[in-house]
Design a protein around this motif. Sequence first.
Motif, PDB file in Angstrom:
ATOM      1  N   MET A   1      -0.843   3.175  -3.465  1.00 18.80           N
ATOM      2  CA  MET A   1      -2.009   3.196  -2.605  1.00 18.80           C
ATOM      3  C   MET A   1      -3.249   2.781  -3.390  1.00 18.80           C
ATOM      4  N   LEU A   2      -4.042   1.920  -2.800  1.00 17.24           N
ATOM      5  CA  LEU A   2      -5.226   1.369  -3.456  1.00 17.24           C
ATOM      6  C   LEU A   2      -6.327   2.421  -3.617  1.00 17.24           C
ATOM      7  N   GLY A   3      -6.464   3.346  -2.684  1.00 14.51           N
ATOM      8  CA  GLY A   3      -7.547   4.325  -2.740  1.00 14.51           C
ATOM      9  C   GLY A   3      -8.847   3.720  -2.274  1.00 14.51           C
TER      10      GLY A   3
ATOM     11  N   THR B   1     -14.178  -7.808  -2.256  1.00 16.15           N
ATOM     12  CA  THR B   1     -13.370  -8.780  -1.495  1.00 16.15           C
ATOM     13  C   THR B   1     -11.914  -8.344  -1.450  1.00 16.15           C
ATOM     14  N   HIS B   2     -11.403  -7.881  -2.583  1.00 11.18           N
ATOM     15  CA  HIS B   2     -10.012  -7.417  -2.665  1.00 11.18           C
ATOM     16  C   HIS B   2      -9.787  -6.197  -1.765  1.00 11.18           C
ATOM     17  N   TRP B   3     -10.685  -5.230  -1.831  1.00  9.54           N
ATOM     18  CA  TRP B   3     -10.546  -4.028  -0.997  1.00  9.54           C
ATOM     19  C   TRP B   3     -10.583  -4.386   0.483  1.00  9.54           C
ATOM     20  N   ARG B   4     -11.507  -5.279   0.838  1.00  8.33           N
ATOM     21  CA  ARG B   4     -11.611  -5.684   2.242  1.00  8.33           C
ATOM     22  C   ARG B   4     -10.352  -6.404   2.699  1.00  8.33           C
ATOM     23  N   ALA B   5      -9.788  -7.245   1.852  1.00  7.64           N
ATOM     24  CA  ALA B   5      -8.556  -7.975   2.204  1.00  7.64           C
ATOM     25  C   ALA B   5      -7.391  -7.020   2.441  1.00  7.64           C
ATOM     26  N   GLN B   6      -7.435  -5.871   1.764  1.00 10.47           N
ATOM     27  CA  GLN B   6      -6.380  -4.866   1.919  1.00 10.47           C
ATOM     28  C   GLN B   6      -6.706  -3.849   3.018  1.00 10.47           C
ATOM     29  N   SER B   7      -7.847  -4.024   3.664  1.00  9.56           N
ATOM     30  CA  SER B   7      -8.351  -3.057   4.655  1.00  9.56           C
ATOM     31  C   SER B   7      -8.399  -1.643   4.077  1.00  9.56           C
ATOM     32  N   ALA B   8      -8.750  -1.562   2.811  1.00  8.41           N
ATOM     33  CA  ALA B   8      -8.856  -0.276   2.107  1.00  8.41           C
ATOM     34  C   ALA B   8     -10.289   0.246   2.234  1.00  8.41           C
ATOM     35  N   PRO B   9     -10.464   1.554   2.117  1.00  8.44           N
ATOM     36  CA  PRO B   9     -11.792   2.137   2.311  1.00  8.44           C
ATOM     37  C   PRO B   9     -12.790   1.778   1.212  1.00  8.44           C
TER      38      PRO B   9
END
Length: 183
Positions: free
Chosen positions: A1-3, A36-44
């Motif tokens: 999980m990205l967190g 950008t990476h977090w947004r691409a993963q739809s992560a918070p």
Amino acid sequence: MLGALILIDMQEGFDDPFWGTRNNPDAEANAARLLTHWRAQSAPVFHIQHLSTTPGSPLNPDGGLVALKSMVSPRDGEPVLTKDVNSAFIGTDLEKTLRKQGIEKVTICGLTTPHCVSTSTRMAANLGFDVTLVHDACAAFTGNADLSWREGPAVTADEIHIAALDQLNGEFAKVVATDQVLA
């Protein structure tokens, strides 16, 4: 999980010469890559904004430089939590929101390394979160430190940055580079 990604105080006020010499001019660009990476993963993602209560501070709302920098500005739906102390967890609902969403891991970047980034990192770890701190998406300044308590020369912004990271790595966070996070 990205967190969750927590971007701390990436504000226009830090472009003011008031803060002194700065290290790591690429901090915002690296933070933008993380975002950008977090947004691409739809992560918070959480944006933290410092609203200083100190008159004359470049981060005081009366000075007009409190806006988040455009390259890391929030999108609709991304929370912006405001604070007037060093910790992103004091006076905000950050901890409550992270827990409500079941988030146990946070990745932190922002300004400035020895102040709000360090304090928020320490507190996140003390609250039980698994913390990753991205060193090249943070920066430090020589600042207006009162060195009258000691003898010797002032230290550079890079030395301040490295010393803060040295104290955080291992005990409070895993300190890594942007490329390591994105790999």
